[in-house]
Design an enzyme around this catalytic site. Structure first.
Site, PDB file in Angstrom:
ATOM      1  N   TYR A 125      12.116 -33.006 -22.104  1.00 17.56           N
ATOM      2  CA  TYR A 125      10.670 -32.787 -21.992  1.00 17.56           C
ATOM      3  C   TYR A 125      10.152 -33.137 -20.599  1.00 17.56           C
ATOM      4  O   TYR A 125      10.807 -33.857 -19.843  1.00 17.56           O
ATOM      5  CB  TYR A 125       9.904 -33.599 -23.041  1.00 17.56           C
ATOM      6  N   CYS A 161       8.253 -38.246 -16.260  1.00 15.76           N
ATOM      7  CA  CYS A 161       6.842 -38.561 -16.439  1.00 15.76           C
ATOM      8  C   CYS A 161       6.127 -38.811 -15.120  1.00 15.76           C
ATOM      9  O   CYS A 161       4.996 -39.258 -15.096  1.00 15.76           O
ATOM     10  CB  CYS A 161       6.678 -39.754 -17.373  1.00 15.76           C
ATOM     11  N   MET A 182      -5.385  -7.460   8.403  1.00 12.61           N
ATOM     12  CA  MET A 182      -4.818  -6.724   9.528  1.00 12.61           C
ATOM     13  C   MET A 182      -5.679  -5.496   9.814  1.00 12.61           C
ATOM     14  O   MET A 182      -6.678  -5.266   9.155  1.00 12.61           O
ATOM     15  CB  MET A 182      -3.392  -6.330   9.202  1.00 12.61           C
ATOM     16  N   LYS A 231       0.839  -1.198   0.000  1.00  9.78           N
ATOM     17  CA  LYS A 231       0.000   0.000   0.000  1.00  9.78           C
ATOM     18  C   LYS A 231       0.874   1.248   0.000  1.00  9.78           C
ATOM     19  O   LYS A 231       0.649   2.194  -0.769  1.00  9.78           O
ATOM     20  CB  LYS A 231      -0.907  -0.025   1.235  1.00  9.78           C
TER      21      LYS A 231
HETATM   22  C1  PEP Z   1       6.615 -42.781 -11.496  1.00  9.15           C
HETATM   23  O1  PEP Z   1       6.927 -43.617 -10.667  1.00  9.15           O
HETATM   24  O2  PEP Z   1       6.917 -41.584 -11.407  1.00  9.15           O
HETATM   25  C2  PEP Z   1       5.828 -43.172 -12.686  1.00  9.15           C
HETATM   26  C3  PEP Z   1       5.580 -42.303 -13.631  1.00  9.15           C
HETATM   27  O3  PEP Z   1       5.336 -44.426 -12.698  1.00  9.15           O
HETATM   28  P1  PEP Z   1       4.048 -44.901 -11.866  1.00  9.15           P
HETATM   29  O4  PEP Z   1       3.442 -43.683 -11.244  1.00  9.15           O
HETATM   30  O5  PEP Z   1       3.159 -45.578 -12.814  1.00  9.15           O
HETATM   31  O6  PEP Z   1       4.668 -45.828 -10.871  1.00  9.15           O
END
Ligand code: PEP
Ligand code: MG
Length: 883
Positions: A854, A834, A104, A23
């Protein structure tokens, strides 16, 4: 002793909001660009920090410095604090570096006492205004700085209005307000044993201490915890000359947004309440009018202000203003909280207008915000009729059971979906809002507390819904048309239209807007990391591609076995006692696998698809042992035929044989395939056959076969051979070939530690950070979230669950190490991630820095990851250019 940090607005230019508070920063900047800001000064955050470092002791010399600045302002305005000629009054407002709306304390009208109030009444010829201001001061001051019970003031005011037969505070006669003032002073005397202080400097000093204390009140702490605001930042205090919006019909106060905070449309937006002080607008006690409806001149002035503010701050501003006897003053500006839809539109539009760069526009939108745009809304074809309508304060739809009390909401919100229904919300309701899916209020406008907070949290809100009435006991609400909804009943609210429905209304997935696509397009041009998706079904693959996934980074084949017509075959396959039986059942699964892969490859149109071979936790697919035992007992009791008993016995024995103490670190993933290689052999053939079929019709898929849970290079080389031989056999059978790669998941610490060796044989790596987190911490991924992580978070042992955001110093270290070692052995090795962390913006920063190719995440998070990856690139650029 170092100089304490108390600075006039015009002297503080160039300091940031960490010193001045948000502020204070706004006031200083607005003063500097010549906007009409009432004069004032700031007690900086350093003072608050010192106050808490000294365990609640006011830093020595602070009050002297404040007195000095008060004298400066007296000199500048030609008025005197507590003086009888043209009295000077101050507001004292908190202001932390990050906005904590209403959390506050604030005290207005400081400097009024019995004498100055009388004087103010004479000068303004407005006795009602003067005494109403005094009444407000005693009420706020009594509650905040002296600890009187706020309810006592409210009761007096309510009773007075009732006996006078008026609805609004402002309609009380001057005589009645004088009476209220007397009674308020009595409340303070009774509640605190002290008198309301008549000396203005004492008032100011007590108010400063009250604001310092309010940094640590329960609701402020709760708010900081929710938004992850550091406890150590402290609040600044803004002490500013009062201007009065409640001094008659040519006065008023309002809140403006330089653009529409719900939609992002470039048009001045806001609300104005004539003859009122700022708090009246925000608290939603009276419903204000839209700025569209204020007089032409004021509107034009406000539009000028909006333009100047955006030109200077380069972002949408949320400003508070007061009109005193026709003159406009600005009291606050800050970057406006906005819905996700508005955030995207404002960022894209401002870049087009040349106000900000393309990079800035990409940095402006919190990736997590997109979640609300990508989630469900009411199905327009559902045909449900609303039972009531209010204001469309925060978009999105939510269903849940009705809860009226904040404490109850906080209690039950964790275990069920709730909609908090309140007359209006106040900062005390924050924990109820956190716990609920959405909020419905009877009173309040678009800038009311409930609306602002819900928008900030990305939760749907319908406010100002005067068509419902909550009964006194808070057990039900009744709509204008007579529909009664009791506590615990399910309703649906639609914050996009302001509608309220009985029961649960069907919802649909949203379509990304044109602006979102533009923003993501800009993000795509900036980011280095690719974004792939985790998809196990053809539908998920299509959705992922529509959201912009550049490939599939994880197709979990065990998920394909869950369908009711496949599960019995899988079970039979697992239970098989010999290779021949197993193969027979396996090849019953072949056609299912084949058709799924054909559809997935087709959906991805030549983009890479990583198919992970079976990683099947046995316990998820076996019949539960207890059930079999009970069944056996039943068979025996009813004297079932010996054959049937024998058959059940065989099953029971096999399940006992297969059951494990720790299935998640047991006979899973590649370990199961080393024991039964025919599983991967069948899968390889199904994958490659599908790929060849798709290639024959159009774009050839880029096939990547992935082996899970590897810990030893030998596991990988053994299984790679199984896969290569199956491929060879298929190619021979079919007389054609298709290229494929075989890679490994890195999801055990040993795989990370020996990545250099594994990379010699593996075509690519993909981090399975779910299992890698499980095995690095030794935390069971299926148990910890509910059991002990909450306690760890509460105690600060962990800042976030390592399953939500990747643990940088442990798991992150393994990731960086495996990348380096892997690429040392095989330069240019393709590496992705992943695990669930692939869609978490914070983790994406780490993966970007580690040099991954990726991230792969669920389809719905792909847009979030695209934006987060671009922001990660920009952050990395910025840090490398400053090093
Ligand atoms: C992991 O373990 O991060 C994975 C992608 O495999 P899952 O979740 O299928 O065990
Ligand atoms: Mg895994």
């Amino acid at each position: 002793m170092a100089k304490l940090r108390v600075e006039l607005f015009e002297e503080a230019v160039g300091q940031d909001k960490f010193v001045l508070g948000g502020k204070g920063f706004g006031l200083v900047e607005m003063t500097a660009i010549g906007l009409p800001v009432p004069p004032g000064f700031i007690v900086t955050t350093d003072v608050c920090k010192e106050y808490y470092a000294q365990r609640g002791k006011v830093p020595g010399g602070l009050f002297d410095e404040i007195r000095k600045e008060v004298s400066e302002i007296e000199a500048k305005t030609g008025r005197k604090f507590g003086g009888s000629e043209k009295p000077l009054l101050f507001s004292v407002r908190s202001g932390a570096p990050f906005s904590m709306p209403g959390m506050m304390d604030t005290i207005l009208n400081l400097g009024l006492n019995d004498l100055t109030t009388e004087r103010l009444a004479q000068i303004t010829k407005n006795e009602r205004f003067a005494y109403d201001s005094y009444r407000r001061l005693i009420q706020m001051f009594g509650k905040v700085a002296m600890g009187a019970d706020g309810e006592h003031f409210e009761t007096i005011l309510e009773e007075r209005k009732k006996s006078a037969g008026v609805k609004m505070d402002i309609d009380l006669s001057p005589k009645e307000i004088r009476e209220v003032v007397k009674e308020f002073k009595e409340v303070i005397r009774k509640d605190t044993g002290r008198e309301f202080p008549q000396d203005p400097h004492t008032q100011l000093e007590m108010a400063v201490v009250a604001v310092l204390k309010s940094w640590n009140n329960a609701r402020a702490k709760e708010y900081r915890k929710y938004y992850g605001i550091s406890e150590g930042l402290g609040t600044a205090i803004n002490i500013q000359v009062m201007v009065f919006g409640n001094s008659g019909q040519t006065s008023g106060s309002g809140v403006g947004f330089t653009r529409n905070p719900s939609t992002g449309e470039k048009k001045l937006y806001g609300e104005y309440l004539s003859n009122s002080q700022g708090e009246d607008v925000v608290a939603g006690v009276r419903t204000p009018v839209s700025v569209d409806k204020v007089d032409q001149m004021l509107r034009r002035e406000l539009e000028e202000v909006a333009k100047k503010l955006e030109g200077h701050f380069k972002d949408m501003q949320d400003f508070e203003f007061t009109v005193e006897d026709g003159k406009l003053y600005l009291l606050q500006t800050r970057n406006g909280k906005r819905t996700a839809q508005a955030a995207v539109k404002v960022a894209v539009d401002m870049a087009k207008e040349g106000l900000i760069s393309l990079e800035d526009s990409v940095s402006r939108v919190e990736p997590e915000m997109l979640e609300t745009l990508l989630h469900r809304r009411l199905d327009p074809s559902a045909g449900d009729k609303p039972i009531a309508k209010g204001l469309d304060a925060s978009p999105g739809a939510a269903s849940g059971v009705v809860v009226f009390e904040t404490d109850e909401a906080a209690k039950v919100g964790g275990s069920q979906k709730i909609i908090l229904v309140r007359p209006e919300t106040t900062p005390e309701d924050i924990k109820g809002l956190i716990a609920s899916q959405g909020v419905l209020t009877v009173r309040g406008g678009m800038t009311s507390h409930a609306a602002v907070v819900a928008r900030g949290m990305g939760k749907p809100a319908v406010v100002g819904c005067g068509e419902i009435e909550i009964d006194k006991e808070r057990t039900r609400f009744v709509t204008k048309s007579g529909v009664s909804i009791t506590k615990g009943e399910t309703i649906t609210i639609d914050g996009t239209t302001g509608s309220v429905y009985k029961g649960e209304v069907r919802m649909v997935d949203p379509e990304p807007s044109a602006e979102l696509n533009e923003l993501l397009g800009s993000a795509d041009r900036i980011r280095r990391l690719q974004v792939w998706a985790n998809a196990d079904t053809p539908e998920a693959a299509r959705k992922a591609r529509d959201f912009g996934a550049q490939g599939i980074g994880l197709c979990r084949t065990e998920r394909m076995f869950n369908a009711p017509n496949r599960l019995p075959i899988v079970r039979a396959m697992i239970m098989s006692r010999n290779d021949e039986d197993r193969k027979k059942h396996l090849y019953e699964l072949f056609p299912f696998q084949l058709s799924d892969f054909v559809e997935i490859f087709t959906a991805m149109r030549g983009r890479p698809v990583v198919v992970r071979l079976l990683d099947l936790p046995l316990h998820e697919f076996l019949p539960p042992l207890e059930e079999l035992l009970v069944h056996m007992q039943e068979l025996k009791e009813r004297g079932a035929p010996a054959g049937e008993i024998r058959e059940n016995e065989l099953i029971l024995n096999r399940v006992t044989e297969l059951s494990e103490h720790n299935p998640m670190i047991g006979h899973r993933g590649c370990r199961l395939a080393v024991t039964y290689p025919e599983i991967y052999e069948m899968q390889t053939k199904a994958i490659l056959k599908a790929a060849m079929e798709v290639a024959a019709k159009g774009e050839p898929p880029r096939v990547k076969i992935m082996i899970p849970l590897v810990a030893i290079a030998g596991e990988f080389t053994y299984l790679r051979k199984v896969i290569d031989e199956a491929a060879k056999e298929l190619f021979k059978e079919t007389g054609s070939e298709i290229p494929y790669q075989v890679g490994t998941m890195i999801e055990t610490p040993r795989a990370a530690l020996t990545a250099g060796e594994i990379a010699l044989y593996s075509d690519f790596f993909s981090f399975g950070t779910n299992d890698l987190t499980q095995t690095t911490f030794g935390f069971s991924r299926d148990d910890v979230e509910a059991k002990f992580i909450p306690r760890y978070l509460q105690l600060g042992i962990l800042e976030k669950s390592p399953f939500d955001s990747v643990d940088g110093s442990g798991v992150g270290k393994l990731v960086r190490m495996a990348v380096d070692e892997g690429r040392k052995s095989k330069p240019g090795l393709e590496i992705g991630i992943c695990g669930e962390h692939g869609g978490d913006p914070k983790s994406i920063v780490l993966f970007n820095e580690a040099g991954l190719n990726y991230v792969s995440c669920s389809a719905f998070r792909v847009p979030i990851a695209r934006l987060a990856a671009a922001q990660a690139t920009l952050t990395q650029k910025k840090t490398s250019s400053t090093v």
